[in-house]
Write a protein that holds these residues in place. Structure first.
Motif, PDB file in Angstrom:
ATOM      1  N   ILE A  90       0.840  -1.211   0.000  1.00 35.90           N
ATOM      2  CA  ILE A  90       0.000   0.000   0.000  1.00 35.90           C
ATOM      3  C   ILE A  90       0.868   1.251   0.000  1.00 35.90           C
ATOM      4  O   ILE A  90       0.539   2.258  -0.645  1.00 35.90           O
ATOM      5  CB  ILE A  90      -0.950  -0.031   1.212  1.00 35.90           C
ATOM      6  CG1 ILE A  90      -1.966  -1.172   1.056  1.00 35.90           C
ATOM      7  CG2 ILE A  90      -1.669   1.305   1.377  1.00 35.90           C
ATOM      8  CD1 ILE A  90      -2.802  -1.418   2.289  1.00 35.90           C
ATOM      9  N   VAL A 111      -5.720   6.707  -0.061  1.00 38.04           N
ATOM     10  CA  VAL A 111      -4.456   6.075   0.330  1.00 38.04           C
ATOM     11  C   VAL A 111      -3.675   7.065   1.182  1.00 38.04           C
ATOM     12  O   VAL A 111      -3.421   8.200   0.759  1.00 38.04           O
ATOM     13  CB  VAL A 111      -3.631   5.668  -0.906  1.00 38.04           C
ATOM     14  CG1 VAL A 111      -2.317   5.011  -0.470  1.00 38.04           C
ATOM     15  CG2 VAL A 111      -4.432   4.736  -1.804  1.00 38.04           C
ATOM     16  N   ILE A 149      -5.203   1.980   3.459  1.00 39.20           N
ATOM     17  CA  ILE A 149      -6.072   2.258   2.325  1.00 39.20           C
ATOM     18  C   ILE A 149      -7.515   2.087   2.773  1.00 39.20           C
ATOM     19  O   ILE A 149      -7.842   1.168   3.532  1.00 39.20           O
ATOM     20  CB  ILE A 149      -5.741   1.331   1.133  1.00 39.20           C
ATOM     21  CG1 ILE A 149      -6.525   1.744  -0.118  1.00 39.20           C
ATOM     22  CG2 ILE A 149      -5.981  -0.132   1.462  1.00 39.20           C
ATOM     23  CD1 ILE A 149      -6.029   1.050  -1.395  1.00 39.20           C
TER      24      ILE A 149
END
Length: 566
Positions: free
Chosen positions: A241, A273, A278
Motif C-alpha cells: 500500500i 491512500v 487504504i
C-alpha cells in the motif's frame, strides 16, 4: 459451551525458526486443500465436483478471523467465511465437540441462498481451538425458479429456503428432522443429500488432519506460528500500500439493471491512500434496488479484499492481510442489503462490479500494476425440468468464462474464469451425459476483446439445445448494457449478448443479461456470447506484429485494416 476466552496467542515472540514456520504454514494450507479435495470428490453436483464452486478453511475463535483457506477454494469466500463464522459464534453459544452448524442466511455473513455454509467447532484435547468451515454452491435451494437465480425477485423469500444457524449435526449425529426440513423445500432432493454429506466429510477430514498437525508440533507452537504469519502478512500488505501514491481516487462501475427496473445501477467508489493504509467508500452508490442485485455486507467486503489480492497476489491470505484495509459500511446503498432485500446476484455478479470499481480507481495511481476490466460476469444459467427418458427431475447450473483485460505487459487472457474465483466451466461432455441437452457450438468469441496497445482477451460463444421434454431456463448475468471498460485509452470489450430460440422465434431478453421462466421445448436453444476484456492503452500504439498475430490466430475481423475491434 464454547469458551471464547481461549483465543489464539497473539505473541509471535516464541522464537519459531523459519523452517518450522514455513512447514506449519504449508501444513495449515494442506489441511484446507485436503478438505477441498474431499469436498470435490464426494459431491454429487457437477457445479462442485467439476467446476469447484466451493471453499474450505480454518477460522479463529472470538471473531472468526481467517487462519487459512484451501488453494482450490473460491477467493470470494476469503472475507465471506470470516463473516459467516463470526455470525455463527455470535448466534450459537451452545456448540459442542462433534457439532456442525448449517447456515445460508445472506444477512448473517452469507452471499446468495445457493451458497450453503457449514461450520464445525474444532476441539483439541478438550479445548475449543478453532473452527472449520466450508461453502458449497447447491444448484437449488427452492424458490420461484429452478436454480435460484430469480432475476425478478423483490424479496428474499421468493429466492428460496433461508436457513439460520441450525445444528445439522449434534455431537456427531446428523439431525434427520433438519435434513428432512431442508430436502422438503428444494428440488432434486436426492442430489442435495449427497452434497450435504460431502461437506460434512470435508470438515471431518480437516479435523483429523489438523489434530495430526497439532500432535506433531504442539498447540502452543502452532498458535505462535499463526500469529507470526498474520503479522508478516499485514506487514507485506502495508508495504504494498505504501508504494501507491497518497491521494483520493474515484471510479464508477455500472450494472445493467436490477432485473426489475430496467435502468443501470451505479457503484461509486472513492479510494483514499494514506501511507500504509487504504480505505474504500461506496456511500455514493445507488440506493437499495427492487430486484435481486442488492449485495450483502459480507459479499461487498470480500469483493474489496479479492480485488486487492488480484493487484498484490504475493500477500499470503490470512486475517493479517486485511488489517491495513478499511471499508466503510455503505448503509443506504444497494451494496449493504438488509432484510428482506433480494440478493441472488450479489456474490456472482455485484461483487465483480465492486472489484471492477477497485481496479478502475487504482489504475489512476498505479497503471503499471493494473489491467483493464475483465468480463466481470459469471454467466449464471439455470435449466430445470424432468427428463422423459429417465422420469427424473434435474437442475443444471452452468457458468462460463470471458475475456480478461489487457495489462501493462501483454494481452488479456482468453476465456478466463470469473474474477471472484478459480471455478472452471463444467465440461460439456459431462453436462450432455447428465442432462437432456446438446451443445451445438462452443468457441472463442472472435473480435470481442477491446482494442488497445494490449488488447483484451476474448469471451466465448456457445449454444445449447434441449433434446427432449420441457425445460425452464433462467439466467442472471452482467455487462450486457456496457462492455468491460478499457484504461489509458484502451477500448471497451464487447458486451454480453443472449439469444433464445423458441420454435421459429428468436428473442433477446428485455434486460439484456437477465431473464427467467423461458420455457424450452425439444429443439429450442439458448445462445450466450460472453464479454471480452477491456483494452490497455491506445489501439494506435499496438505493434504491427501483434496485429498480424491476431489475424493469424483468427482473433480479429479479417476486413478491419487497423486491427481494431469490429
Amino acid at each position: 459451551m464454547q469458551n471464547t476466552a481461549n483465543t489464539l496467542s497473539s505473541d509471535p515472540s516464541a522464537g519459531i525458526d523459519p523452517v518450522t514456520l514455513t512447514v506449519i504454514e504449508k501444513g495449515l494450507q494442506q489441511v484446507c486443500s485436503e478438505m477441498d479435495l474431499v469436498h470435490e470428490k464426494t459431491s454429487f453436483s457437477p457445479v462442485i465436483s467439476e467446476a469447484f464452486d466451493r471453499s474450505n478453511g480454518l477460522y479463529g475463535l472470538g471473531d472468526g478471523r481467517m487462519i487459512a483457506q484451501g488453494e482450490m477454494g473460491l477467493p470470494i469466500f476469503l472475507g465471506v467465511m470470516q463473516e459467516t463464522t463470526r455470525c455463527v459464534i455470535e448466534a450459537r453459544d451452545d456448540l459442542e465437540d462433534g457439532d456442525v452448524i448449517l447456515v445460508n442466511d445472506p444477512y448473517l455473513g452469507g452471499t446468495h441462498l445457493m451458497d450453503v455454509k457449514m461450520v464445525r467447532p474444532f476441539y483439541y484435547k478438550g479445548r475449543l481451538w478453532c473452527y472449520l468451515a466450508n461453502t458449497g454452491h447447491w444448484p437449488d435451494t427452492g424458490g420461484m425458479v429452478p436454480g435460484g437465480f430469480n432475476s425478478t425477485a423483490t424479496e428474499i423469500h421468493q429466492e428460496g429456503l433461508r436457513i439460520p444457524p441450525v445444528k445439522l449435526v449434534r455431537r456427531g449425529e446428523m439431525q434427520q428432522d433438519i435434513v428432512q426440513m431442508v430436502l422438503s423445500n428444494i428440488r432434486v432432493a436426492e442430489e442435495r443429500i449427497g452434497d450435504i454429506r460431502a461437506q460434512i466429510a470435508a470438515l471431518n477430514s480437516g479435523a483429523r488432519r489438523l489434530a495430526a498437525l497439532l500432535d506433531r508440533y504442539g498447540a502452543d507452537v502452532v498458535e505462535a506460528a499463526i500469529a507470526e504469519l498474520e503479522t508478516r502478512s499485514a506487514r507485506l500488505m502495508r508495504n504494498h500500500i505504501e508504494t501507491i501514491p497518497d491521494g483520493c481516487y474515484a471510479s464508477t462501475a455500472y450494472l445493467d439493471s436490477d432485473g426489475v427496473v430496467n435502468e443501470p445501477l451505479e457503484i461509486n467508489l472513492e479510494v483514499t491512500v494514506e501511507g500504509q493504509h487504504i480505505s474504500f467508500d461506496f456511500s455514493k452508490s445507488s440506493p437499495p434496488c427492487q430486484g435481486p442485485l442488492n449485495s450483502v455486507w459480507a459479499s461487498t467486503l470480500s469483493a474489496v479484499y479479492v480485488g486487492l489480492k488480484h493487484i498484490f497476489p504475493d500477500v499470503p491470505m490470512n486475517a493479517g492481510c486485511f488489517e491495513p484495509i478499511t471499508v466503510e459500511k455503505p448503509r443506504g446503498t444497494f451494496l449493504y442489503a438488509e432484510y428482506p432485500r433480494p440478493v441472488a446476484g450479489c456474490a456472482a455478479e455485484v461483487s465483480q462490479r465492486v472489484m471492477e470499481a477497485v481496479f478502475l480507481a487504482l489504475s489512476q495511481a498505479i497503471p503499471d500494476r493494473l489491467f483493464a476490466a475483465p468480463a466481470g460476469t459469471s454467466g449464471n444459467l439455470s435449466l430445470g425440468g424432468t427428463d422423459p427418458e429417465t422420469g427424473e427431475g434435474y437442475i443444471m447450473y452452468y457458468f462460463s468464462g470471458g475475456g480478461y483485460g489487457g495489462w501493462w505487459d501483454g494481452d488479456g487472457l482468453n476465456n478466463g474464469c470469473s474474477t471472484i474465483g478459480i471455478s472452471k466451466s463444467q465440461p460439456v461432455e459431462i453436462l450432455e451425459q447428465r442432462y437432456p441437452i446438446l451443445f451445438d457450438s462452443y468457441r472463442l468469441r472472435t473480435g470481442s476483446g477491446g482494442a488497445g496497445r494490449h488488447r483484451g482477451g476474448m469471451g466465448v460463444s456457445y449454444r445449447l439445445r434441449l433434446l427432449r421434454g420441457q425445460g425452464k431456463a433462467s439466467f442472471l448475468m452482467e455487462h450486457g448494457r456496457y462492455g468491460p471498460p478499457g484504461i489509458l485509452g484502451g477500448e471497451a470489450g464487447d458486451p454480453n449478448r443472449i439469444r433464445i430460440g423458441q420454435g421459429d422465434r428468436v428473442i433477446e431478453p428485455e434486460h439484456r443479461s437477465k431473464g427467467e421462466d423461458f420455457v424450452l421445448c425439444p429443439g429450442d436453444w439458448i445462445e450466450v456470447n460472453t464479454p471480452g476484456g477491456g483494452g490497455y492503452g491506445p489501439a494506435a500504439d499496438r505493434a504491427d506484429e501483434a496485429v498480424a498475430r491476431d489475424r493469424l490466430q483468427g482473433y480479429l475481423d479479417p476486413h478491419d485494416p487497423h486491427g481494431a475491434k469490429p
